[in-house]
Write a protein that holds these residues in place. Structure first.
Motif, PDB file in Angstrom:
ATOM      1  N   LEU A 146       0.801  -1.053   0.010  1.00  0.00           N
ATOM      2  CA  LEU A 146      -0.066  -0.141  -0.106  1.00  0.00           C
ATOM      3  C   LEU A 146       0.921   1.342  -0.119  1.00  0.00           C
ATOM      4  O   LEU A 146       0.488   2.302  -0.301  1.00  0.00           O
ATOM      5  CB  LEU A 146      -0.830   0.081   1.049  1.00  0.00           C
ATOM      6  CG  LEU A 146      -2.111  -0.934   1.090  1.00  0.00           C
ATOM      7  CD1 LEU A 146      -2.888  -1.068   2.667  1.00  0.00           C
ATOM      8  CD2 LEU A 146      -3.128  -0.542   0.125  1.00  0.00           C
TER       9      LEU A 146
ATOM     10  N   THR B  73       1.046   3.504  -3.254  1.00  0.00           N
ATOM     11  CA  THR B  73      -0.362   4.042  -3.515  1.00  0.00           C
ATOM     12  C   THR B  73      -0.440   5.125  -2.774  1.00  0.00           C
ATOM     13  O   THR B  73      -1.094   6.176  -2.990  1.00  0.00           O
ATOM     14  CB  THR B  73      -1.329   3.083  -3.383  1.00  0.00           C
ATOM     15  OG1 THR B  73      -1.184   1.898  -4.330  1.00  0.00           O
ATOM     16  CG2 THR B  73      -2.768   3.651  -3.631  1.00  0.00           C
TER      17      THR B  73
ATOM     18  N   LYS C 133      -6.310   0.736   3.223  1.00  0.00           N
ATOM     19  CA  LYS C 133      -5.846   1.942   2.289  1.00  0.00           C
ATOM     20  C   LYS C 133      -6.456   3.214   2.841  1.00  0.00           C
ATOM     21  O   LYS C 133      -5.635   4.243   3.010  1.00  0.00           O
ATOM     22  CB  LYS C 133      -5.984   1.575   0.843  1.00  0.00           C
ATOM     23  CG  LYS C 133      -5.613   2.837  -0.238  1.00  0.00           C
ATOM     24  CD  LYS C 133      -6.238   2.608  -1.740  1.00  0.00           C
ATOM     25  CE  LYS C 133      -6.053   3.726  -2.250  1.00  0.00           C
ATOM     26  NZ  LYS C 133      -6.582   3.627  -3.680  1.00  0.00           N
TER      27      LYS C 133
ATOM     28  N   ASP D 285      -4.683   4.607  -9.667  1.00  0.00           N
ATOM     29  CA  ASP D 285      -3.395   4.087  -9.008  1.00  0.00           C
ATOM     30  C   ASP D 285      -2.365   4.876  -9.454  1.00  0.00           C
ATOM     31  O   ASP D 285      -1.891   5.099 -10.534  1.00  0.00           O
ATOM     32  CB  ASP D 285      -3.463   2.574  -9.735  1.00  0.00           C
ATOM     33  CG  ASP D 285      -2.175   1.844  -9.442  1.00  0.00           C
ATOM     34  OD1 ASP D 285      -1.643   2.535  -8.237  1.00  0.00           O
ATOM     35  OD2 ASP D 285      -2.340   0.699  -9.486  1.00  0.00           O
TER      36      ASP D 285
END
Length: 381
Positions: free
Chosen positions: A9, A12, A51, A92
């Motif tokens: 993660l 991102t 996230k 993304d």
């Protein structure tokens, strides 16, 4: 707690903060603070949306730091009307982060370190141990790299070739400390391949898989280097070979040949041979011809000369060496091998000793020294 999920993660979340307006250095610092908070909180209170949780906490950390330094930095930070975690976060940003960490303004060493930290999620200590440098030295390198790219915005696509060269540098470092850099490079390249439909990304992934498949046979129990021709091929990882060949064939089918695909094709031909004697050297020379055509690389020409020596005889290989700079890495080793194949053992022994002195690592140095000693012993009999 799922450490692999956390690491996956990181790029991102950094990308989300950068897209919201944070500079790279501040975003990376904020995400690291959020990770510390996650390690403290998640074991007893895991979030439903990991996230979203990391984005929220990292953004708050960034805002706190920005407010504290607002007067000095003369920077206005927009606080109100921020999208909620999960809203508007479908983009993304991991791919852009790859490009940012491999920015042309960075040295290769800095690009590698920043990629491992920001995209790979490794700690500074892990990266320092892998590269056998003090942690403080690596921390300074990463800090300088972060400052260098802090002003770079996600406005233009990055250069895929630069990213691939950085990942290949990571792969070639292999293993040291508690981090398997070859394995890490494969993981990151898989991640990149999942985000971009590019034949050279697939080519690099195939090349890594095919080389990594031979890893168990590359060293003897005493740690000494085992040349490809002498390796126990039953130790090769057939699963990785099969995957690498499949990935390569899919890339070649796009009919846009690049250097990593050509290198992977050569590796696949080695992997396909059940014994060293069954190696299709003629086809390997043809692939080296393609590689030289694409890159013009003197190193590719050097490797081609060795392949020519196998396909057409040592004299042909030595002729192919003509015109190449003897200062090229591993030139002396290649010349020594071809001279030995041609029966000139005196020259071969001298060149093996010369190659040993120039070897880039201890294992290779010891191997070449043994080769020179073997020939010198035979000559004295």
């Amino acid at each position: 707690m799922d450490q692999a999920l956390l690491r996956a993660l990181i790029p991102t979340v950094i990308g989300v903060l950068v897209r919201r307006g944070a500079d790279f250095a501040a975003a990376e610092d904020a995400v690291q603070e959020a990770l510390v908070e996650a390690i403290r909180v998640w074991p007893e209170n895991p979030p439903r949306d990991p996230k979203g949780w990391l984005v929220t906490v990292a953004w708050r950390k960034f805002l706190d730091a920005a407010r504290a330094e607002a007067s000095r930095r003369q920077r206005e930070v927009r606080v109100d009307a921020e999208p909620l975690p999960g809203e508007g976060e479908a983009v993304d940003d991991t791919l852009q982060l790859y490009f940012l960490c491999a920015h042309p303004s960075l040295t290769p060493a800095s690009a590698v370190a920043l990629t491992l930290r920001a995209v790979g999620g490794l700690t500074t200590r892990q990266i320092a141990q892998a590269y056998l440098v003090p942690e403080a030295t690596m921390a300074q390198r990463i800090s300088r790299a972060k400052r260098t790219v802090s002003s770079v915005r996600f406005t233009q696509p990055g250069d895929v070739g630069t990213v691939l060269r950085v990942l290949y540098l990571v792969f070639n470092e292999g293993y040291s400390g508690d981090v398997d850099l070859a394995g890490e490079a494969i993981r990151l390249t898989r991640q990149l391949a999942a985000r971009i439909h590019h034949e050279e990304v697939a080519g690099l992934l195939a090349l890594m898989l095919l080389h990594h498949a031979r890893r168990p046979a590359r060293t003897a129990p005493d740690g000494s280097l085992v040349p490809l021709a002498e390796q126990d091929r039953s130790l090769w990882d057939t699963r990785l070979i099969t995957e690498g060949v499949d990935v390569l064939q899919a890339a070649l089918a796009r009919d846009r040949l690049g250097e990593f695909q050509a290198q992977a094709a050569i590796a696949a031909l080695h992997a396909d041979a059940r014994t060293a004697e069954e190696t299709d050297w003629v086809q390997i020379v043809e692939w080296y011809d393609e590689l030289v055509r694409i890159t013009g690389s003197p190193v590719a020409r050097l490797n081609r000369a060795v392949a020519v020596g196998e396909a057409d005889g040592a004299r042909a290989g030595l002729a192919a060496l003509e015109g190449l700079d003897p200062a090229l890495p591993r030139y002396s080793a290649a010349a020594a091998y071809l001279h030995e194949r041609d029966g000139d053992l005196v020259t071969a022994a001298r060149l093996y000793a010369e190659a040993a002195r120039a070897a880039p690592n201890l294992a290779e140095r010891e191997h070449l020294t043994r080769q020179a000693a073997r020939l010198n012993t035979g000559l004295r009999r």
